[in-house]
Design a protein around this motif. Structure first.
Motif, PDB file in Angstrom:
ATOM      1  N   ASP A   1     -12.132   9.758   9.650  1.00 48.75           N
ATOM      2  CA  ASP A   1     -11.599   8.956   8.795  1.00 48.75           C
ATOM      3  C   ASP A   1     -10.230   8.510   9.340  1.00 48.75           C
ATOM      4  O   ASP A   1      -9.406   7.581   8.634  1.00 48.75           O
ATOM      5  CB  ASP A   1     -11.443   9.768   7.428  1.00 48.75           C
ATOM      6  CG  ASP A   1     -12.892   9.827   6.966  1.00 48.75           C
ATOM      7  OD1 ASP A   1     -13.209  10.782   6.357  1.00 48.75           O
ATOM      8  OD2 ASP A   1     -13.859   9.029   6.925  1.00 48.75           O
TER       9      ASP A   1
ATOM     10  N   GLY B   1      -0.497  -2.139   5.583  1.00 50.66           N
ATOM     11  CA  GLY B   1      -1.371  -0.746   6.201  1.00 50.66           C
ATOM     12  C   GLY B   1      -0.584   0.215   5.928  1.00 50.66           C
ATOM     13  O   GLY B   1       0.647   0.429   5.650  1.00 50.66           O
TER      14      GLY B   1
ATOM     15  N   ARG C   1     -11.337  -3.357  13.109  1.00 51.42           N
ATOM     16  CA  ARG C   1     -11.106  -3.105  11.589  1.00 51.42           C
ATOM     17  C   ARG C   1     -12.566  -3.255  10.863  1.00 51.42           C
ATOM     18  O   ARG C   1     -13.278  -4.171  11.085  1.00 51.42           O
ATOM     19  CB  ARG C   1     -10.412  -4.303  11.162  1.00 51.42           C
ATOM     20  CG  ARG C   1      -9.785  -4.074   9.654  1.00 51.42           C
ATOM     21  CD  ARG C   1      -8.510  -4.847   9.258  1.00 51.42           C
ATOM     22  NE  ARG C   1      -7.348  -4.864  10.138  1.00 51.42           N
ATOM     23  CZ  ARG C   1      -6.308  -5.564   9.759  1.00 51.42           C
ATOM     24  NH1 ARG C   1      -6.182  -6.270   8.757  1.00 51.42           N
ATOM     25  NH2 ARG C   1      -5.327  -5.426  10.784  1.00 51.42           N
TER      26      ARG C   1
ATOM     27  N   TYR D   1      -5.212   2.165   7.089  1.00 52.49           N
ATOM     28  CA  TYR D   1      -6.056   1.718   5.976  1.00 52.49           C
ATOM     29  C   TYR D   1      -5.200   0.388   5.676  1.00 52.49           C
ATOM     30  O   TYR D   1      -3.934   0.535   5.111  1.00 52.49           O
ATOM     31  CB  TYR D   1      -6.169   2.671   4.887  1.00 52.49           C
ATOM     32  CG  TYR D   1      -7.336   3.578   5.274  1.00 52.49           C
ATOM     33  CD1 TYR D   1      -7.167   4.589   6.221  1.00 52.49           C
ATOM     34  CD2 TYR D   1      -8.539   3.705   4.705  1.00 52.49           C
ATOM     35  CE1 TYR D   1      -8.157   5.553   6.656  1.00 52.49           C
ATOM     36  CE2 TYR D   1      -9.414   4.521   5.163  1.00 52.49           C
ATOM     37  CZ  TYR D   1      -9.280   5.393   6.027  1.00 52.49           C
ATOM     38  OH  TYR D   1     -10.215   6.152   6.403  1.00 52.49           O
ATOM     39  N   TYR D   2      -6.000  -0.715   5.370  1.00 52.98           N
ATOM     40  CA  TYR D   2      -5.435  -2.012   4.963  1.00 52.98           C
ATOM     41  C   TYR D   2      -6.014  -2.435   3.609  1.00 52.98           C
ATOM     42  O   TYR D   2      -7.272  -2.389   3.479  1.00 52.98           O
ATOM     43  CB  TYR D   2      -5.620  -3.200   5.848  1.00 52.98           C
ATOM     44  CG  TYR D   2      -4.861  -3.039   7.222  1.00 52.98           C
ATOM     45  CD1 TYR D   2      -5.565  -2.072   8.306  1.00 52.98           C
ATOM     46  CD2 TYR D   2      -3.666  -3.382   7.507  1.00 52.98           C
ATOM     47  CE1 TYR D   2      -4.924  -1.980   9.624  1.00 52.98           C
ATOM     48  CE2 TYR D   2      -3.149  -3.064   8.663  1.00 52.98           C
ATOM     49  CZ  TYR D   2      -3.657  -2.493   9.826  1.00 52.98           C
ATOM     50  OH  TYR D   2      -2.908  -2.285  10.870  1.00 52.98           O
ATOM     51  N   CYS D   3      -5.171  -2.889   2.784  1.00 53.08           N
ATOM     52  CA  CYS D   3      -5.683  -3.594   1.554  1.00 53.08           C
ATOM     53  C   CYS D   3      -5.779  -5.095   1.741  1.00 53.08           C
ATOM     54  O   CYS D   3      -4.789  -5.716   2.524  1.00 53.08           O
ATOM     55  CB  CYS D   3      -4.694  -3.209   0.411  1.00 53.08           C
ATOM     56  SG  CYS D   3      -4.834  -4.218  -1.116  1.00 53.08           S
TER      57      CYS D   3
ATOM     58  N   GLU E   1       0.787  -1.184  -0.009  1.00 52.09           N
ATOM     59  CA  GLU E   1      -0.013  -0.023  -0.057  1.00 52.09           C
ATOM     60  C   GLU E   1       0.699   1.189   0.201  1.00 52.09           C
ATOM     61  O   GLU E   1       2.035   1.258   0.468  1.00 52.09           O
ATOM     62  CB  GLU E   1      -0.941  -0.044   1.267  1.00 52.09           C
ATOM     63  CG  GLU E   1      -1.736  -1.184   1.407  1.00 52.09           C
ATOM     64  CD  GLU E   1      -1.670  -1.845   2.657  1.00 52.09           C
ATOM     65  OE1 GLU E   1      -2.774  -2.604   2.960  1.00 52.09           O
ATOM     66  OE2 GLU E   1      -0.409  -2.057   3.148  1.00 52.09           O
TER      67      GLU E   1
ATOM     68  N   TRP F   1     -10.768  -2.636   0.490  1.00 48.60           N
ATOM     69  CA  TRP F   1     -10.009  -1.540   1.658  1.00 48.60           C
ATOM     70  C   TRP F   1     -10.536  -1.612   2.857  1.00 48.60           C
ATOM     71  O   TRP F   1     -11.875  -1.494   2.922  1.00 48.60           O
ATOM     72  CB  TRP F   1     -10.018  -0.027   1.039  1.00 48.60           C
ATOM     73  CG  TRP F   1      -8.834   0.131  -0.055  1.00 48.60           C
ATOM     74  CD1 TRP F   1      -9.302   0.260  -1.298  1.00 48.60           C
ATOM     75  CD2 TRP F   1      -7.678   0.320   0.293  1.00 48.60           C
ATOM     76  NE1 TRP F   1      -8.097   0.186  -2.077  1.00 48.60           N
ATOM     77  CE2 TRP F   1      -7.029   0.601  -1.210  1.00 48.60           C
ATOM     78  CE3 TRP F   1      -6.632   0.535   1.308  1.00 48.60           C
ATOM     79  CZ2 TRP F   1      -5.721   0.739  -1.340  1.00 48.60           C
ATOM     80  CZ3 TRP F   1      -5.379   0.590   1.036  1.00 48.60           C
ATOM     81  CH2 TRP F   1      -4.868   0.843  -0.189  1.00 48.60           C
ATOM     82  N   HIS F   2      -9.686  -1.791   3.748  1.00 51.98           N
ATOM     83  CA  HIS F   2     -10.282  -1.972   5.216  1.00 51.98           C
ATOM     84  C   HIS F   2      -9.677  -0.849   5.862  1.00 51.98           C
ATOM     85  O   HIS F   2      -8.749  -0.308   5.703  1.00 51.98           O
ATOM     86  CB  HIS F   2      -9.944  -3.052   6.006  1.00 51.98           C
ATOM     87  CG  HIS F   2     -10.691  -4.275   5.194  1.00 51.98           C
ATOM     88  ND1 HIS F   2     -11.810  -5.136   5.490  1.00 51.98           N
ATOM     89  CD2 HIS F   2     -10.110  -4.976   4.138  1.00 51.98           C
ATOM     90  CE1 HIS F   2     -11.881  -6.067   4.822  1.00 51.98           C
ATOM     91  NE2 HIS F   2     -11.056  -5.911   3.635  1.00 51.98           N
ATOM     92  N   ARG F   3     -10.104  -0.318   7.058  1.00 49.08           N
ATOM     93  CA  ARG F   3      -9.750   0.578   8.182  1.00 49.08           C
ATOM     94  C   ARG F   3      -9.655   0.183   9.671  1.00 49.08           C
ATOM     95  O   ARG F   3     -10.644  -0.551   9.993  1.00 49.08           O
ATOM     96  CB  ARG F   3      -9.958   1.878   7.839  1.00 49.08           C
ATOM     97  CG  ARG F   3     -11.395   2.278   8.332  1.00 49.08           C
ATOM     98  CD  ARG F   3     -11.691   3.789   7.892  1.00 49.08           C
ATOM     99  NE  ARG F   3     -13.019   4.082   8.328  1.00 49.08           N
ATOM    100  CZ  ARG F   3     -13.630   5.336   8.060  1.00 49.08           C
ATOM    101  NH1 ARG F   3     -12.972   6.028   7.034  1.00 49.08           N
ATOM    102  NH2 ARG F   3     -14.873   5.357   8.417  1.00 49.08           N
TER     103      ARG F   3
ATOM    104  N   GLY G   1      -0.902   7.197   1.948  1.00 49.20           N
ATOM    105  CA  GLY G   1      -1.426   7.542   3.358  1.00 49.20           C
ATOM    106  C   GLY G   1      -0.607   8.839   3.536  1.00 49.20           C
ATOM    107  O   GLY G   1       0.375   8.999   2.897  1.00 49.20           O
TER     108      GLY G   1
ATOM    109  N   VAL H   1     -14.150  -0.759   4.368  1.00 51.91           N
ATOM    110  CA  VAL H   1     -14.652   0.634   3.650  1.00 51.91           C
ATOM    111  C   VAL H   1     -15.089   0.430   2.249  1.00 51.91           C
ATOM    112  O   VAL H   1     -16.096   1.072   2.026  1.00 51.91           O
ATOM    113  CB  VAL H   1     -13.046   1.467   3.473  1.00 51.91           C
ATOM    114  CG1 VAL H   1     -13.620   2.552   3.020  1.00 51.91           C
ATOM    115  CG2 VAL H   1     -12.510   1.646   5.156  1.00 51.91           C
TER     116      VAL H   1
END
Length: 124
Positions: free
Chosen positions: A89, A117, A45, A93-95, A6, A36-38, A9, A48
């Protein structure tokens, strides 16, 4: 082995924008979907947004109207354009990628991989 990396950010003021990228590389695979998660401090978690390899997106309520997910299959990369960012926000953020990974003798196995992340901080 498959790796997800990722980028994008950073620190942004409220109302600003960021574009996150997540590139998949490694063993031979095809993409089923990428998400995408956060995760904010002290919280679980959460998803998103997600997108299939065919380009069909879905969004959590938190990002509807502000976030846009897209995928470039040729680059094996998923993007998250985030506009009108709010302090809430702020999160890592994780993919994640749902992949069909080629195994020996031509077989495939469906597996999920996660990136390391990237921090997004929305603050004035």
């Amino acid at each position: 082995q498959v790796q997800l990396v990722e980028s994008g950010g950073g620190l942004v003021q409220p109302g600003g924008s960021l574009r996150l990228s997540c590139a998949a590389s490694g063993s031979s695979f095809t993409i089923n979907a990428m998400d995408w998660h956060r995760q904010a401090p002290g919280k679980q978690r959460e998803l998103v947004a997600g997108i299939t390899s065919g380009g069909s997106p879905n969004y959590a309520d938190s990002g509807k109207g502000r976030f846009t997910i897209s995928i470039d299959n040729s680059k094996k990369t998923v993007y998250l354009q985030m506009n009108s960012l709010k302090p809430e926000d702020t999160a890592v953020y994780y993919c994640s990628a749902d992949l069909q990974v080629r195994r020996a003798l031509g077989s495939t196995a469906r597996q999920t991989y996660w990136g390391q992340g990237t921090q997004v901080t929305v603050s004035s």
